[in-house]
Enzyme design. Sequence first.
Site, PDB file in Angstrom:
ATOM      1  CD  GLU A  75       2.726   2.999  -5.060  1.00  0.00           C
ATOM      2  OE1 GLU A  75       2.027   2.202  -5.860  1.00  0.00           O
ATOM      3  OE2 GLU A  75       2.547   4.030  -4.396  1.00  0.00           O
ATOM      4  CD  GLU A  94      -5.090  12.894  -5.057  1.00  0.00           C
ATOM      5  OE1 GLU A  94      -3.714  12.675  -5.339  1.00  0.00           O
ATOM      6  OE2 GLU A  94      -5.247  13.993  -4.909  1.00  0.00           O
ATOM      7  CE  LYS A 141     -14.334  -0.698  -3.862  1.00  0.00           C
ATOM      8  NZ  LYS A 141     -13.813  -1.328  -2.696  1.00  0.00           N
ATOM      9  CB  CYS A 151       0.184   7.420  -2.288  1.00  0.00           C
ATOM     10  SG  CYS A 151      -0.289   8.802  -1.254  1.00  0.00           S
TER      11      CYS A 151
HETATM   12  P1  NAD Z   1      -6.209  -0.559  -5.579  1.00  0.00           P
HETATM   13  O1  NAD Z   1      -5.910   0.244  -6.914  1.00  0.00           O
HETATM   14  O2  NAD Z   1      -6.061  -2.084  -5.697  1.00  0.00           O
HETATM   15  O3  NAD Z   1      -7.504  -0.360  -4.909  1.00  0.00           O
HETATM   16  C1  NAD Z   1      -8.203   0.827  -4.614  1.00  0.00           C
HETATM   17  C2  NAD Z   1      -9.621   0.682  -4.424  1.00  0.00           C
HETATM   18  O4  NAD Z   1     -10.074   0.530  -5.779  1.00  0.00           O
HETATM   19  C3  NAD Z   1      -9.967  -0.301  -3.617  1.00  0.00           C
HETATM   20  O5  NAD Z   1     -11.310   0.193  -2.765  1.00  0.00           O
HETATM   21  C4  NAD Z   1     -10.587  -1.466  -4.403  1.00  0.00           C
HETATM   22  O6  NAD Z   1     -11.601  -2.235  -3.889  1.00  0.00           O
HETATM   23  C5  NAD Z   1     -10.936  -0.669  -5.576  1.00  0.00           C
HETATM   24  N1  NAD Z   1     -10.873  -1.312  -6.990  1.00  0.00           N
HETATM   25  C6  NAD Z   1     -10.165  -2.287  -7.165  1.00  0.00           C
HETATM   26  N2  NAD Z   1     -10.447  -2.653  -8.610  1.00  0.00           N
HETATM   27  C7  NAD Z   1     -11.442  -2.174  -8.974  1.00  0.00           C
HETATM   28  C8  NAD Z   1     -12.204  -2.015 -10.179  1.00  0.00           C
HETATM   29  N3  NAD Z   1     -11.706  -2.866 -11.127  1.00  0.00           N
HETATM   30  N4  NAD Z   1     -13.037  -1.200 -10.175  1.00  0.00           N
HETATM   31  C9  NAD Z   1     -13.367  -0.324  -9.311  1.00  0.00           C
HETATM   32  N5  NAD Z   1     -12.767  -0.258  -8.103  1.00  0.00           N
HETATM   33  C10 NAD Z   1     -11.712  -1.235  -7.896  1.00  0.00           C
HETATM   34  O7  NAD Z   1      -5.228   0.068  -4.497  1.00  0.00           O
HETATM   35  P2  NAD Z   1      -4.689  -0.487  -2.947  1.00  0.00           P
HETATM   36  O8  NAD Z   1      -4.078  -1.581  -3.266  1.00  0.00           O
HETATM   37  O9  NAD Z   1      -5.984  -0.354  -2.162  1.00  0.00           O
HETATM   38  O10 NAD Z   1      -3.852   0.819  -2.279  1.00  0.00           O
HETATM   39  C11 NAD Z   1      -2.555   1.112  -2.703  1.00  0.00           C
HETATM   40  C12 NAD Z   1      -2.353   1.949  -3.676  1.00  0.00           C
HETATM   41  O11 NAD Z   1      -2.923   3.098  -3.481  1.00  0.00           O
HETATM   42  C13 NAD Z   1      -0.868   2.355  -3.990  1.00  0.00           C
HETATM   43  O12 NAD Z   1      -0.625   2.382  -5.461  1.00  0.00           O
HETATM   44  C14 NAD Z   1      -0.908   3.863  -3.299  1.00  0.00           C
HETATM   45  O13 NAD Z   1       0.257   4.444  -3.987  1.00  0.00           O
HETATM   46  C15 NAD Z   1      -2.199   4.156  -3.847  1.00  0.00           C
HETATM   47  N6  NAD Z   1      -2.658   5.339  -2.999  1.00  0.00           N
HETATM   48  C16 NAD Z   1      -2.336   6.740  -3.796  1.00  0.00           C
HETATM   49  C17 NAD Z   1      -2.511   7.831  -3.045  1.00  0.00           C
HETATM   50  C18 NAD Z   1      -2.516   9.209  -3.347  1.00  0.00           C
HETATM   51  O14 NAD Z   1      -2.889   9.950  -2.826  1.00  0.00           O
HETATM   52  N7  NAD Z   1      -1.930   9.536  -4.551  1.00  0.00           N
HETATM   53  C19 NAD Z   1      -2.932   7.676  -1.487  1.00  0.00           C
HETATM   54  C20 NAD Z   1      -2.909   6.387  -0.935  1.00  0.00           C
HETATM   55  C21 NAD Z   1      -2.648   5.326  -1.797  1.00  0.00           C
END
Ligand code: NAD
Length: 492
Positions: free
Chosen positions: A387, A249, A175, A283
């Site tokens: 962050e 991650e 997804k 990230c």
């Molecule tokens: P997010 O956690 O809001 O969403 C991530 C994914 O989870 C999206 O696809 C979203 O639709 C889905 N999601 C949201 N709520 C959900 C739920 N209740 N159940 C299941 N899925 C759900 O993150 P974001 O805003 O899309 O991305 C930014 C974040 O991602 C930052 O905190 C960043 O640090 C992190 N990130 C980490 C890495 C890594 O490798 N460590 C890499 C890239 C981004």
Amino acid sequence: MDIQSHYGLFIDGSFRSARSGDTVSVHAPAGGRELSRVAAAAEEDVEDAVAAAAQEWPAWWARPAVERAQVLAAVGDRIVANRETLARIETLDTGRVIAETRFDIDAIADLFHYFAGVIRSDEETLKRHDPQQMSMVLREPFGVVGAIVPWNFPFLISGWKLAPALAAGNAVVIKPATLTPLSLLALAEITADILPPGLLNVLPGSGRVCGEAILAHSGIAKLSFTGSTEVGRHVAAKAAERVIPVTLELGGKSANIVFPDADYDRALEAAAMAIMMSQGQVCSAGSRLLVHEEIHDRFVADLAELCRTISIGDPLDEATRMGPMVSQDQRDSVLEYVKLGTTEGATIATGGDAPTGGPDGIYDTGPYLNPTILTGVTPEMRVCREEIFGPVLVVQRFTDAADGIALANNSAYGLAGAVWTRDISVALEVAQAVRTGTVWVNDYHPVPSGSPFGGFGQSGYGREVHKASLDGYSQLKTIYINTDRGGYGWYR
Ligand code: NAD
């Protein structure tokens, strides 16, 4: 291939409408125009996708490793053949500049080739306990993997999951984030004649609804999540309820530590790139800059000057180094943090606002932000602990290696970081003492295939981009063999 005006869900090898018929609109952050209308997956579509994946994975796993490797290599080749288009799609969808998105496409093409090699060289083992008794140790896939990815690096992060999961013999239901599904849908489109139907299922559209259905589905045996720590905690709880493993991650607040003997010009440019690349929506961004007191004032002044020269604009323009933020909401959230920082006592050395006007008024057509540096930051400030996920650098000064290490480790996160020095002893002392999954020495951001990437602490667990991640997508089975023909010797 180009962006299609409409995309369905990709299930069982072809595109189809969501059962509800719902769609969502996907927009370009730069300029705001609609790029595509995309089907919005919900529970019943997750059912269909998991059913297709469950149907396919046993046959996929049964194929000789050499054949699976050939398929993975063909996917890598197909990505190379579509490099420019995929990079353009990623740039339009995320707002990240084209030089960066090309790099992502190349990295994932390489990763598919890397995992093609990994499964060919992976050797299951036989442990001989004594001449009559031995254990065969076999690697088996989980079956259906559920993957959820964020909006910042949709293609790269999807590839980090897909290559090892498929290599290990699984099928995947993945997804993308609601905002940025297009490069993953394009990948499904260009590999539809390579991957057997059901092996890769892409469910865009509806964010949380579809995500929750993936977390809850009893047919999914392994979860892999990249995103915020907040949602990651929820994903881990859901995995615990079902007693299935999860790779997480998550976020970061990584320290970039500059000593006075560092190559000044390289360290300066990299300090800017470490946080401003992808508008800070990374990230592993070097979002906390720690500068030795001997060079602190000069370094910060030069960095602020450099940041003011970064070209901001159309992300498709080769000369641009910063595009817009992914959304207006994300820009608002970052600006709130800047305001908070000043309330907490930090000083804005540069930026802190959105550019206006610009060539052809471009800055008024998207959520652009100026590179921002906050100085006078102390460890208890929220801008130093949380962050921000935008082009906002917080700067602290340190006195010696022990002080720098202590400041770097004063974080709940532990994803990455860097140390800049010409002294190998200092470099290794700091790199070993910093509690993060990656420490770069005299560089920032490279994650080539074969470098394990993942977090300590609140940055998550599990590793990607390395052959070790095959372990995250498979489970070992022991077949214990006893060839003794004498009496059993337990009761008689
Ligand atoms: P997010 O956690 O809001 O969403 C991530 C994914 O989870 C999206 O696809 C979203 O639709 C889905 N999601 C949201 N709520 C959900 C739920 N209740 N159940 C299941 N899925 C759900 O993150 P974001 O805003 O899309 O991305 C930014 C974040 O991602 C930052 O905190 C960043 O640090 C992190 N990130 C980490 C890495 C890594 O490798 N460590 C890499 C890239 C981004």
